[in-house]
Scaffold this motif. Structure first.
Motif, mmCIF file in Angstrom:
data_model
loop_
_atom_site.group_PDB
_atom_site.id
_atom_site.type_symbol
_atom_site.label_atom_id
_atom_site.label_comp_id
_atom_site.label_asym_id
_atom_site.label_seq_id
_atom_site.Cartn_x
_atom_site.Cartn_y
_atom_site.Cartn_z
ATOM 1 N N SER A 87 0.836 -1.203 0.000
ATOM 2 C CA SER A 87 0.000 0.000 0.000
ATOM 3 C C SER A 87 0.874 1.259 0.000
ATOM 4 C CB SER A 87 -0.927 0.005 1.220
ATOM 5 O OG SER A 87 -1.786 -1.104 1.200
ATOM 6 N N LYS A 88 1.873 1.266 0.855
ATOM 7 C CA LYS A 88 2.790 2.397 0.902
ATOM 8 C C LYS A 88 3.599 2.489 -0.393
ATOM 9 C CE LYS A 88 6.441 4.425 3.743
ATOM 10 N NZ LYS A 88 7.322 4.245 4.931
ATOM 11 N N PHE A 89 3.959 1.329 -0.923
ATOM 12 C CA PHE A 89 4.731 1.300 -2.159
ATOM 13 C C PHE A 89 3.932 1.916 -3.310
ATOM 14 C CE2 PHE A 89 6.369 -1.017 -5.949
ATOM 15 C CZ PHE A 89 7.659 -0.522 -5.916
ATOM 16 N N LYS A 90 2.645 1.623 -3.370
ATOM 17 C CA LYS A 90 1.799 2.185 -4.420
ATOM 18 C C LYS A 90 1.739 3.701 -4.306
ATOM 19 C CE LYS A 90 -2.779 1.887 -6.525
ATOM 20 N NZ LYS A 90 -4.092 1.201 -6.520
ATOM 21 N N GLU A 91 1.603 4.214 -3.089
ATOM 22 C CA GLU A 91 1.583 5.659 -2.885
ATOM 23 C C GLU A 91 2.889 6.295 -3.367
ATOM 24 O OE1 GLU A 91 0.822 6.319 1.212
ATOM 25 O OE2 GLU A 91 -1.215 5.448 1.185
ATOM 26 N N GLU A 92 4.019 5.629 -3.063
ATOM 27 C CA GLU A 92 5.312 6.156 -3.487
ATOM 28 C C GLU A 92 5.433 6.165 -5.009
ATOM 29 O OE1 GLU A 92 7.847 7.434 -1.776
ATOM 30 O OE2 GLU A 92 6.679 7.327 0.084
ATOM 31 N N ILE A 93 4.939 5.117 -5.650
ATOM 32 C CA ILE A 93 4.997 5.059 -7.117
ATOM 33 C C ILE A 93 4.190 6.197 -7.733
ATOM 34 C CG2 ILE A 93 4.354 3.726 -9.157
ATOM 35 C CD1 ILE A 93 4.956 1.213 -7.628
ATOM 36 N N ILE A 94 2.993 6.430 -7.173
ATOM 37 C CA ILE A 94 2.135 7.497 -7.702
ATOM 38 C C ILE A 94 2.830 8.850 -7.570
ATOM 39 C CG2 ILE A 94 -0.035 8.730 -7.341
ATOM 40 C CD1 ILE A 94 -1.247 6.034 -6.464
ATOM 41 N N LYS A 95 3.510 9.090 -6.447
ATOM 42 C CA LYS A 95 4.218 10.355 -6.259
ATOM 43 C C LYS A 95 5.382 10.476 -7.247
ATOM 44 C CE LYS A 95 3.187 10.791 -1.303
ATOM 45 N NZ LYS A 95 3.777 10.811 0.066
ATOM 46 N N LEU A 96 6.169 9.405 -7.338
ATOM 47 C CA LEU A 96 7.330 9.454 -8.227
ATOM 48 C C LEU A 96 6.937 9.565 -9.696
ATOM 49 C CD1 LEU A 96 9.717 6.816 -6.606
ATOM 50 C CD2 LEU A 96 10.143 9.255 -6.848
ATOM 51 N N SER A 97 5.805 8.986 -10.046
ATOM 52 C CA SER A 97 5.386 8.982 -11.454
ATOM 53 C C SER A 97 5.032 10.372 -11.952
ATOM 54 C CB SER A 97 4.193 8.041 -11.649
ATOM 55 O OG SER A 97 4.568 6.704 -11.392
ATOM 56 N N VAL A 98 4.792 11.298 -11.050
ATOM 57 C CA VAL A 98 4.454 12.659 -11.467
ATOM 58 C C VAL A 98 5.636 13.283 -12.223
ATOM 59 C CG1 VAL A 98 3.858 14.968 -10.659
ATOM 60 C CG2 VAL A 98 2.829 12.956 -9.573
ATOM 61 N N ASP A 99 6.849 13.120 -11.672
ATOM 62 C CA ASP A 99 8.029 13.752 -12.274
ATOM 63 C C ASP A 99 9.013 12.764 -12.898
ATOM 64 O OD1 ASP A 99 7.193 16.334 -11.452
ATOM 65 O OD2 ASP A 99 7.966 15.926 -9.438
ATOM 66 N N HIS A 100 8.893 11.474 -12.547
ATOM 67 C CA HIS A 100 9.933 10.514 -12.949
ATOM 68 C C HIS A 100 9.346 9.266 -13.606
ATOM 69 C CE1 HIS A 100 12.802 12.915 -10.672
ATOM 70 N NE2 HIS A 100 12.015 12.832 -9.615
ATOM 71 N N ARG A 101 8.203 9.382 -14.266
ATOM 72 C CA ARG A 101 7.557 8.195 -14.828
ATOM 73 C C ARG A 101 8.467 7.494 -15.833
ATOM 74 N NH1 ARG A 101 3.333 10.448 -16.450
ATOM 75 N NH2 ARG A 101 1.926 9.756 -14.812
ATOM 76 N N GLU A 102 8.974 8.232 -16.798
ATOM 77 C CA GLU A 102 9.810 7.616 -17.832
ATOM 78 C C GLU A 102 11.132 7.128 -17.251
ATOM 79 O OE1 GLU A 102 10.214 10.253 -21.098
ATOM 80 O OE2 GLU A 102 8.084 10.223 -21.612
ATOM 81 N N GLU A 103 11.659 7.823 -16.231
ATOM 82 C CA GLU A 103 12.907 7.386 -15.617
ATOM 83 C C GLU A 103 12.727 6.063 -14.884
ATOM 84 O OE1 GLU A 103 13.591 12.000 -14.629
ATOM 85 O OE2 GLU A 103 14.544 10.604 -13.252
ATOM 86 N N LEU A 104 11.563 5.891 -14.242
ATOM 87 C CA LEU A 104 11.309 4.632 -13.544
ATOM 88 C C LEU A 104 11.353 3.458 -14.512
ATOM 89 C CD1 LEU A 104 8.415 5.589 -11.089
ATOM 90 C CD2 LEU A 104 10.685 4.781 -10.454
ATOM 91 N N ILE A 105 10.704 3.618 -15.660
ATOM 92 C CA ILE A 105 10.696 2.543 -16.657
ATOM 93 C C ILE A 105 12.100 2.326 -17.209
ATOM 94 C CG2 ILE A 105 9.751 1.816 -18.873
ATOM 95 C CD1 ILE A 105 7.767 1.752 -16.577
ATOM 96 N N ALA A 106 12.841 3.431 -17.442
ATOM 97 C CA ALA A 106 14.200 3.297 -17.982
ATOM 98 C C ALA A 106 15.109 2.583 -16.995
ATOM 99 C CB ALA A 106 14.759 4.683 -18.320
ATOM 100 N N LEU A 107 14.961 2.881 -15.710
ATOM 101 C CA LEU A 107 15.803 2.238 -14.703
ATOM 102 C C LEU A 107 15.528 0.742 -14.620
ATOM 103 C CD1 LEU A 107 15.690 4.933 -11.876
ATOM 104 C CD2 LEU A 107 17.688 4.248 -13.186
ATOM 105 N N LEU A 108 14.285 0.358 -14.845
ATOM 106 C CA LEU A 108 13.951 -1.063 -14.806
ATOM 107 C C LEU A 108 14.611 -1.838 -15.943
ATOM 108 C CD1 LEU A 108 10.173 -0.962 -13.812
ATOM 109 C CD2 LEU A 108 12.051 -1.886 -12.463
ATOM 110 N N ASP A 109 14.953 -1.138 -17.024
ATOM 111 C CA ASP A 109 15.643 -1.806 -18.130
ATOM 112 C C ASP A 109 17.002 -2.347 -17.698
ATOM 113 O OD1 ASP A 109 13.573 -1.318 -19.838
ATOM 114 O OD2 ASP A 109 14.451 0.478 -20.734
ATOM 115 N N TYR A 110 17.585 -1.732 -16.661
ATOM 116 C CA TYR A 110 18.923 -2.129 -16.240
ATOM 117 C C TYR A 110 18.939 -2.785 -14.857
ATOM 118 C CZ TYR A 110 19.481 1.499 -19.731
ATOM 119 O OH TYR A 110 19.354 2.243 -20.871
ATOM 120 N N PHE A 111 17.805 -2.713 -14.162
ATOM 121 C CA PHE A 111 17.760 -3.221 -12.795
ATOM 122 C C PHE A 111 17.686 -4.754 -12.790
ATOM 123 C CE2 PHE A 111 15.179 -4.390 -9.008
ATOM 124 C CZ PHE A 111 16.138 -4.062 -8.053
ATOM 125 N N VAL A 112 18.410 -5.371 -11.865
ATOM 126 C CA VAL A 112 18.396 -6.822 -11.718
ATOM 127 C C VAL A 112 17.896 -7.153 -10.309
ATOM 128 C CG1 VAL A 112 19.742 -8.947 -11.762
ATOM 129 C CG2 VAL A 112 20.340 -7.053 -13.296
#
Length: 992
Positions: free
Chosen positions: A611-636
């Motif tokens: 639940s807390k994680f979802k809230e954090e994602i929603i906040k981060l997605s406001v300014d960093h949506r594309e960065e989150l997806i880009a980081l997942l391309d390299y995250f293991v």
């Protein structure tokens, strides 16, 4: 005697002053030539006006109108023209425009002409402007424009433009120019003075050639510039020839002799002409001869005429009695044929007396090029051309480090803490500076790369790794591509770290104690302990150069650099490039300049409260949506929690309309399958992970209902579904259940006319197969019953505008998918809309016209009251304003024929034979409402009234059937009557 004594005492001063004056003259020579040409032109123009002013005045007065021609209109137009010219001059001034010598000459000539005819006794009669009494004439206007532009020329010439302040600019790769304004970092000045003393005052019967030898970037050009500057202090003639600026062998010869004669022209016009003659003869000769023949001593005698000219040139050069120094730089930029052409010039065709060639070259490169083309058989071949070779010493690494620090401090002046960190790494043995950086050019390239990438990387990559990685990229760019594509060929993945594969599956071969200790301290490097050494077959057959463009002698440096980056013995900080996430990101050269760092992402991804994680994602997605997806391309992910949270980031992005859903799902499925395959710890919990994914879309309300449907639809599209281990038969019931819930929720919401998200879900469910078609249509139709507001929106969405800017519409084929046929759709809409509502009534009239034409052609209609359609059109107009501004006028007329015989008569009439109707044919339709003829005017010919007139003429023709012959016709606007009965009427005209 006193003057002679003073001269001898101050000889060097006099020579230096003369040299400086000569340099100044050479720089200003072209400019002075242009000024002289302009002055001579003005003198000639003045003389022309002085001697022929009477005839010229008569000629001008014949061409120019008399003073009475002026009126307010013509004067106003000319004033506007002069204003435009004046403003154009201001625009040129703002752009710091540099006028050509021709433009300046034109302005000055115009000024001379105007002043001459104004101040002569018979002054030129200039018309007054606007018949003014205050003395303003066209002379003043012309004179003002000319002075305006001359003022601009003076301003731009005398006042230099303001220079913008350079902030952290890159370091240029410029050699020392030899003008004493730059420091001689390599102490080449003494060497240049020594060589100058040896060659400037010695005469040679034939040409003398000096080779300045050194590797790439070792300062050959700087040395040559220093030498040239020293030689210019003598009375020698200097020439700088750059063969790499030419493209063919003939161009090299032509350009050399052209430059040679230009250098000698100020001293002897005779020898200049002889050289031109000589070069033309040689050019004709060389076009038919093999190039190697010219290296024979007797080759110059092949053509006696050329040989005679050669001797004359030598005689003339002896008369001049000056040393000629020719500087040839960058011989190592040429291919083998071009190198041979330059050597031929030096040895044979330009083997003139008192001529010295100073040639800069990387001798190893030159020999390699000549051997590659089978042009020479012996490496000593090149020694025949050089009587002296000066080997520039290798630059000491301590000097290079000092220059590196100076340049970097200049490039990054306000970042002392960053500089100190870089300096400390460079001074240690952790960064392979001494191995990679061999000359000043390497230093500059390294500094520029650091300047460009440092802010991007920030603290996300270990500084030691960052610097070594830059060195790897600069030296081995092709290998970076291989490492990016096939990391498993060179690196071993253990957990979340990449390490360089060792020979014998991790067993380091034994060393004696001394070598082992040296190995640990990095003073000794053993490349054989790495698997890459044997894979590259370095001891047997080195194929690095042909396959990767890597010189075989650099192979050990490649392995050493990789070992420094990926050695398993080194400590591994969190931001090391050995960490799989960092490696995948930076090997892709993906530098993210953001305040959201990867270390923040790693902390964020480890949360266990969903639940807390979802809230954090929603906040981060406001300014960093594309960065989150880009980081997942390299995250293991290293555990199930990180893996689940990574999946949730992808899924939450589906709840926005800013990213492509299909691409997101493809990324998600690739992410799941790759990491389940690579990570054994995840593979052990694979079943639990897949069950968790299924619960997300089946049972939990953690995701939005629409998101769950998108995921289920994607699962249904995958032929071999190994993401959730569910077949299509298991997925369909869940999809239908979610679809019902989704439509029930939408039923309670007010739809938006530009929201087409539902259609993606509808078509996605239909893609499961025919077993879903009936149920999806039924559920959807049920959602529209007794839901007038949403039905209106649906009608607007399913009504397609065929041409932007026109009013032509068709009912989408999707109506047949939902209702089975267009007629069933019309029937449903007629029951659902309110005929008493003006807007609904308008749309029902539109549907009636579509029914008449059987939905086969587009219908012209002007919507005014049906609000959803008005909204849709306004939205389209806002997005495609240019198309709507074209205002395409299309008229469509529906004629209802009440008599079947008359209808058949009109069907047989050759309408296209009449001029008015050749491009606007009438189409016939029969429906339950009667017989109709429909004419659409796409060409704005206003044919609606002409059609009716033609119909009346047809009915009045005598050879018509008895039933309509010999009758009295009565015609009123929009209809034709026979015996008071309407037989033809205008049923509809659109737009109205």
């Amino acid at each position: 005697m006193l003057l002679k004594k003073l001269f001898l005492e101050n000889k060097q001063f006099v020579l230096n002053a003369a040299s400086k004056f000569e340099n100044f003259f050479n720089k200003k020579e072209l400019e002075l030539l242009r000024i002289t040409r302009t002055v001579l032109l003005l003198i000639f123009l003045g003389l022309l006006l002085a001697f022929f002013h009477g005839k010229l005045e008569v000629l001008f007065l014949k061409v120019i109108p008399s003073p009475g021609w002026s009126n307010r209109v013509t004067d106003g137009l000319f004033l506007l023209l002069f204003l435009i010219i004046y403003l154009h001059g201001l625009r040129l001034l703002r752009k710091n425009y540099v006028f050509s010598s021709f433009q300046i000459s034109l302005l000055l000539s115009a000024l001379v002409v105007l002043l001459f005819f104004h101040f002569t006794e018979k002054a030129w009669r200039f018309s007054p402007v606007l018949n003014s009494d205050w003395g303003l004439t066209y002379f003043h206007l012309l004179f003002g424009i000319v002075i305006h532009f001359i003022g601009i020329v003076l301003y731009t010439s005398l006042i230099p433009p303001k220079q913008k302040k350079n902030i952290a600019s890159f370091c240029e790769d410029i050699s020392i120019q030899g003008n004493n304004s730059e420091p001689d970092l390599l102490n080449y000045t003494k060497l240049a003075i020594n060589l100058k003393e040896k060659i400037s005052y010695q005469s040679f019967i034939n040409s003398f050639t000096v080779g300045v030898v050194g590797p790439w970037g070792n300062g050959k050009s700087s040395f040559i510039n220093l030498l040239e500057n020293e030689i210019k202090k003598t009375d020698s003639i200097t020439l700088h020839f750059r063969p790499y600026l030419n493209h063919t062998e003939d161009e090299i010869s032509m350009e050399f002799f052209h430059a040679f004669q230009e250098a000698l022209r100020p001293y002897s016009g005779k020898v200049s002409d002889l050289i031109l003659e000589y070069s033309n003869k040689l050019l004709n000769l060389y076009q038919t001869k093999n190039i190697r023949n010219f290296f024979k001593k007797e080759s110059v005698n092949v053509d006696s005429s050329a040989n005679s000219t050669f001797r004359k040139i030598n005689s003339s050069l002896e008369e001049i009695n000056k040393k000629i120094i020719v500087f040839v730089d960058d011989l190592d930029r040429l291919n083998e044929i071009e190198i041979l052409q330059v050597l031929k010039l030096i040895r044979n065709t330009a083997n003139f007396t008192n001529t010295t060639f100073i040639v800069g070259m990387d001798k190893g490169y030159v020999l390699k090029r000549l051997n590659s083309g089978d042009s020479v058989l012996d490496n000593r071949f090149i020694d025949k051309f050089f009587q002296l070779e000066i080997y520039l010493p290798e630059i000491d690494s301590s000097i290079l480090k000092v220059q590196f620090k100076k340049i970097l401090k200049k490039l990054i002046p306000d970042s002392q803490p960053k500089l100190e960190q870089i300096y400390s790494k460079i001074d240690s043995d952790k960064v392979l500076f001494d191995d990679h950086i061999r000359n000043l050019r390497d230093v500059k390239r390294f500094c520029n790369q650091i300047l460009f990438e440092f802010d991007f990387v920030n603290q996300e990559l270990d500084l030691k790794d960052f610097l070594n990685f830059i060195l790897l990229k600069l030296k081995f760019p092709n290998f970076i591509t291989q490492l990016r594509r096939y990391p498993e060929r060179f690196l071993h993945l253990e957990g979340k770290e990449y390490t360089l594969r060792l020979e014998g599956e991790g067993e380091v071969e034994a060393n004696d104690r001394e070598n082992f200790i040296l190995d640990l301290t990095r003073e000794y490097f053993n490349p054989k302990k790495y698997q890459l050494y044997s894979r590259l077959n370095l001891e047997e057959d080195c194929k690095l150069e042909s396959e990767l463009g890597i010189q075989c002698e650099d192979s050990e440096l490649l392995i050493k650099t990789l070992a420094r980056l990926f050695d398993s013995e080194d400590d591994t900080p969190p931001n090391s490039i050995k960490i799989t996430t960092n490696f995948r990101r930076f090997i892709q050269l993906d530098y993210n300049n953001s305040d959201f760092l990867f270390k923040d992402f790693e902390n964020f991804i480890q949360q266990d409260d969903q639940s807390k994680f979802k809230e954090e994602i929603i906040k981060l997605s406001v300014d960093h949506r594309e960065e989150l997806i880009a980081l997942l391309d390299y995250f293991v992910p290293q555990n199930s929690q990180e893996f689940q949270n990574s999946i949730l980031i992808y899924l939450f992005q589906l709840e926005t309309n800013n990213l492509d859903h299909g691409e997101l799902m493809r990324k998600l499925s690739s992410f799941i399958l790759i990491h389940l395959e690579e990570n054994k710890s995840l593979e052990r919990s694979e079943k639990n992970l897949k069950e968790w994914i299924w619960r997300l879309v089946d049972q939990d309300d953690y995701l939005q209902l629409e998101t769950q449907l998108k995921i289920l639809i994607y699962f249904g599209e995958i032929k071999k579904n190994n993401l959730i281990n569910k077949n299509k038969e298991e997925i369909i019931p869940v999809v239908i259940k979610k679809y019902r819930e989704y439509l029930e929720r939408r039923r309670k919401e007010k739809w938006k006319v530009n929201d087409y998200s539902f259609y993606k879900i509808y078509h996605g469910i239909r893609a499961f197969g025919e077993e879903t078609h009936d149920i999806t249509n039924k559920v959807f139709i049920e959602s529209l019953i007794n839901n007038t507001e949403n039905l209106r929106i649906f009608c607007a969405q399913i009504t397609e505008l065929e041409t932007l800017g026109a009013n032509n519409y068709k009912i989408s084929e999707s109506a047949k998918l939902f209702f089975g046929s267009h007629e069933a759709f019309v029937s449903f809409v007629q029951k659902g809309l309110n005929e008493k509502d003006d807007g609904d009534k308008e749309y029902l009239n539109f549907l009636k016209l579509n029914t008449i034409v059987d939905f086969k052609i587009e219908v012209i209609f002007k919507f005014k009251k049906f609000i959803p359609m008005v909204q849709k059109i306004n939205l389209l107009r806002n997005n495609h304003e240019a198309m709507f501004n074209q205002k395409i006028e299309v008229e469509q007329v529906f004629y209802k024929i009440h008599d079947e015989a008359i209808f058949n008569l009109f069907l047989q009439h050759p309408w296209d034979m009449e001029e008015h109707f050749k491009i606007n044919h009438l189409l016939s339709f029969t429906s339950k409402d009667g017989h109709f003829l429909v004419g659409t005017d796409y060409y704005n010919t206003k044919i609606s009234s002409r059609y009716l007139q033609t119909m009346r003429v047809i009915l009045e023709m005598k050879n018509l059937p008895i039933a309509v012959n010999n009758v009295v016709l009565k015609s009123s606007e929009g209809q034709i009557k026979i015996d008071g009965k309407v037989v033809i009427e205008v049923y509809s005209i659109q737009p109205n």
